[in-house]
Scaffold this motif. Sequence first.
Motif, PDB file in Angstrom:
ATOM      1  N   LEU A 187       0.854  -1.185   0.000  1.00  0.00           N
ATOM      2  CA  LEU A 187       0.000   0.000   0.000  1.00  0.00           C
ATOM      3  C   LEU A 187       0.889   1.234   0.000  1.00  0.00           C
ATOM      4  O   LEU A 187       1.779   1.350   0.843  1.00  0.00           O
ATOM      5  CB  LEU A 187      -0.911   0.023   1.225  1.00  0.00           C
ATOM      6  N   ALA A 188       0.642   2.132  -0.937  1.00  0.00           N
ATOM      7  CA  ALA A 188       1.411   3.378  -1.015  1.00  0.00           C
ATOM      8  C   ALA A 188       0.452   4.550  -0.904  1.00  0.00           C
ATOM      9  O   ALA A 188      -0.533   4.638  -1.650  1.00  0.00           O
ATOM     10  CB  ALA A 188       2.183   3.439  -2.328  1.00  0.00           C
ATOM     11  N   GLU A 189       0.726   5.437   0.032  1.00  0.00           N
ATOM     12  CA  GLU A 189      -0.141   6.587   0.259  1.00  0.00           C
ATOM     13  C   GLU A 189       0.720   7.814   0.503  1.00  0.00           C
ATOM     14  O   GLU A 189       1.636   7.787   1.322  1.00  0.00           O
ATOM     15  CB  GLU A 189      -1.053   6.343   1.461  1.00  0.00           C
ATOM     16  N   ASP A 190       0.422   8.885  -0.202  1.00  0.00           N
ATOM     17  CA  ASP A 190       1.111  10.152   0.010  1.00  0.00           C
ATOM     18  C   ASP A 190       0.220  11.087   0.808  1.00  0.00           C
ATOM     19  O   ASP A 190      -0.910  11.385   0.401  1.00  0.00           O
ATOM     20  CB  ASP A 190       1.489  10.802  -1.324  1.00  0.00           C
ATOM     21  N   ARG A 191       0.739  11.524   1.953  1.00  0.00           N
ATOM     22  CA  ARG A 191       0.034  12.482   2.797  1.00  0.00           C
ATOM     23  C   ARG A 191       0.850  13.772   2.773  1.00  0.00           C
ATOM     24  O   ARG A 191       1.824  13.897   3.508  1.00  0.00           O
ATOM     25  CB  ARG A 191      -0.097  11.967   4.229  1.00  0.00           C
ATOM     26  N   GLU A 192       0.444  14.678   1.912  1.00  0.00           N
ATOM     27  CA  GLU A 192       1.247  15.878   1.661  1.00  0.00           C
ATOM     28  C   GLU A 192       2.647  15.451   1.231  1.00  0.00           C
ATOM     29  O   GLU A 192       2.797  14.797   0.228  1.00  0.00           O
ATOM     30  CB  GLU A 192       1.258  16.785   2.900  1.00  0.00           C
ATOM     31  N   HIS A 193       3.674  15.782   2.024  1.00  0.00           N
ATOM     32  CA  HIS A 193       5.048  15.462   1.642  1.00  0.00           C
ATOM     33  C   HIS A 193       5.566  14.187   2.315  1.00  0.00           C
ATOM     34  O   HIS A 193       6.761  13.915   2.255  1.00  0.00           O
ATOM     35  CB  HIS A 193       5.976  16.632   1.977  1.00  0.00           C
ATOM     36  N   VAL A 194       4.687  13.424   2.947  1.00  0.00           N
ATOM     37  CA  VAL A 194       5.079  12.180   3.615  1.00  0.00           C
ATOM     38  C   VAL A 194       4.506  10.993   2.855  1.00  0.00           C
ATOM     39  O   VAL A 194       3.295  10.944   2.586  1.00  0.00           O
ATOM     40  CB  VAL A 194       4.595  12.151   5.084  1.00  0.00           C
ATOM     41  N   ARG A 195       5.351  10.046   2.496  1.00  0.00           N
ATOM     42  CA  ARG A 195       4.894   8.822   1.838  1.00  0.00           C
ATOM     43  C   ARG A 195       4.794   7.706   2.871  1.00  0.00           C
ATOM     44  O   ARG A 195       5.762   7.434   3.579  1.00  0.00           O
ATOM     45  CB  ARG A 195       5.848   8.418   0.712  1.00  0.00           C
ATOM     46  N   VAL A 196       3.633   7.079   2.957  1.00  0.00           N
ATOM     47  CA  VAL A 196       3.403   5.964   3.873  1.00  0.00           C
ATOM     48  C   VAL A 196       3.346   4.679   3.049  1.00  0.00           C
ATOM     49  O   VAL A 196       2.488   4.529   2.175  1.00  0.00           O
ATOM     50  CB  VAL A 196       2.099   6.144   4.672  1.00  0.00           C
ATOM     51  N   LEU A 197       4.267   3.775   3.319  1.00  0.00           N
ATOM     52  CA  LEU A 197       4.312   2.486   2.631  1.00  0.00           C
ATOM     53  C   LEU A 197       3.963   1.398   3.632  1.00  0.00           C
ATOM     54  O   LEU A 197       4.599   1.282   4.680  1.00  0.00           O
ATOM     55  CB  LEU A 197       5.708   2.252   2.049  1.00  0.00           C
ATOM     56  N   THR A 198       2.953   0.606   3.306  1.00  0.00           N
ATOM     57  CA  THR A 198       2.460  -0.418   4.223  1.00  0.00           C
ATOM     58  C   THR A 198       2.565  -1.791   3.584  1.00  0.00           C
ATOM     59  O   THR A 198       2.016  -2.027   2.506  1.00  0.00           O
ATOM     60  CB  THR A 198       0.988  -0.143   4.608  1.00  0.00           C
ATOM     61  N   LEU A 199       3.282  -2.690   4.247  1.00  0.00           N
ATOM     62  CA  LEU A 199       3.346  -4.084   3.811  1.00  0.00           C
ATOM     63  C   LEU A 199       2.019  -4.735   4.181  1.00  0.00           C
ATOM     64  O   LEU A 199       1.669  -4.809   5.358  1.00  0.00           O
ATOM     65  CB  LEU A 199       4.504  -4.808   4.495  1.00  0.00           C
ATOM     66  N   ASP A 200       1.279  -5.184   3.190  1.00  0.00           N
ATOM     67  CA  ASP A 200      -0.084  -5.662   3.431  1.00  0.00           C
ATOM     68  C   ASP A 200      -0.256  -7.097   2.936  1.00  0.00           C
ATOM     69  O   ASP A 200      -1.030  -7.379   2.028  1.00  0.00           O
ATOM     70  CB  ASP A 200      -1.088  -4.722   2.750  1.00  0.00           C
ATOM     71  N   ARG A 201       0.514  -8.000   3.546  1.00  0.00           N
ATOM     72  CA  ARG A 201       0.355  -9.446   3.304  1.00  0.00           C
ATOM     73  C   ARG A 201       0.228 -10.126   4.677  1.00  0.00           C
ATOM     74  O   ARG A 201       1.049 -10.980   5.036  1.00  0.00           O
ATOM     75  CB  ARG A 201       1.553 -10.017   2.552  1.00  0.00           C
TER      76      ARG A 201
END
Length: 263
Positions: free
Chosen positions: A12-26
């Motif tokens: 899962l890749a999500e950009d919150r303004e200038h912060v990128r949140v990467l979530t391992l989703d398995r």
Amino acid sequence: MSDAYRHESGLLAEDREHVRVLTLDRPERRNALSTELQADLVEQFLRVVEDGVRAVVLTGTGPAFCAGLDLKEIRAADERGERFRPPMNRPARAVFEVVTETPVPVIAALNGPAVAGGFELALACDLRIASPAVSFALPEAAIGMGANFGSVVLPKRIPVGIALELLFTGDPIDATEAQRWGLVNRLVEPEQVLPTALDLADRIAANAPISVRRMKETATKALELPLWQGLRLDVGPNPYLSEDRKEGIAARLEKRPPRWTGR
């Protein structure tokens, strides 16, 4: 503003303004690093600068942060008679190396155990947030693997004797002990791990991006150098010659938030 996308690999890749949140989703595989998941992670980290990202938060879903490489995938390849290539002898970039070399700060929000390659992935990050329930282990010696990245990096993070004991035995340590050795920056309650990491990322992203990138590159590259050589390093973007330096000083004197341009 938020922009989220889910890769087929389970990232899962999500950009919150200038912060990128990467979530391992398995979660059904304890977020094990399949070949596809590693490739998507590499792609996301390689794009941070061109995408205007100033900090990255890496976390997982389910009971574990990451259980390491996908052993079922490796065994299936072995059974097909495919050649196993060591981590640094592959056509693609090694994910741990890419994370380490990412120009912007990377924060691991450890939602559960970080084991084997999962521990190495956490080690590749710059900062680590965990709860007391989180544990760390490098059990590669028990399954005939090499912990190549961990063998190089862990003795640089903690006393060599402690690192070697963890490598030789594969014994786990809990987050409290990891914090004592400096592996964990902050120890918080489980429900506060991700919010704490996001808050820290937001605070970093609020600073001049050129300055933060310069500090990361200088600090990491100067670690192995004598003082006089480290002080003479000129790596990364130069904040002293930037427009953001003028803007930062003006904003401080005018008592207003700075408007960074990254130039």
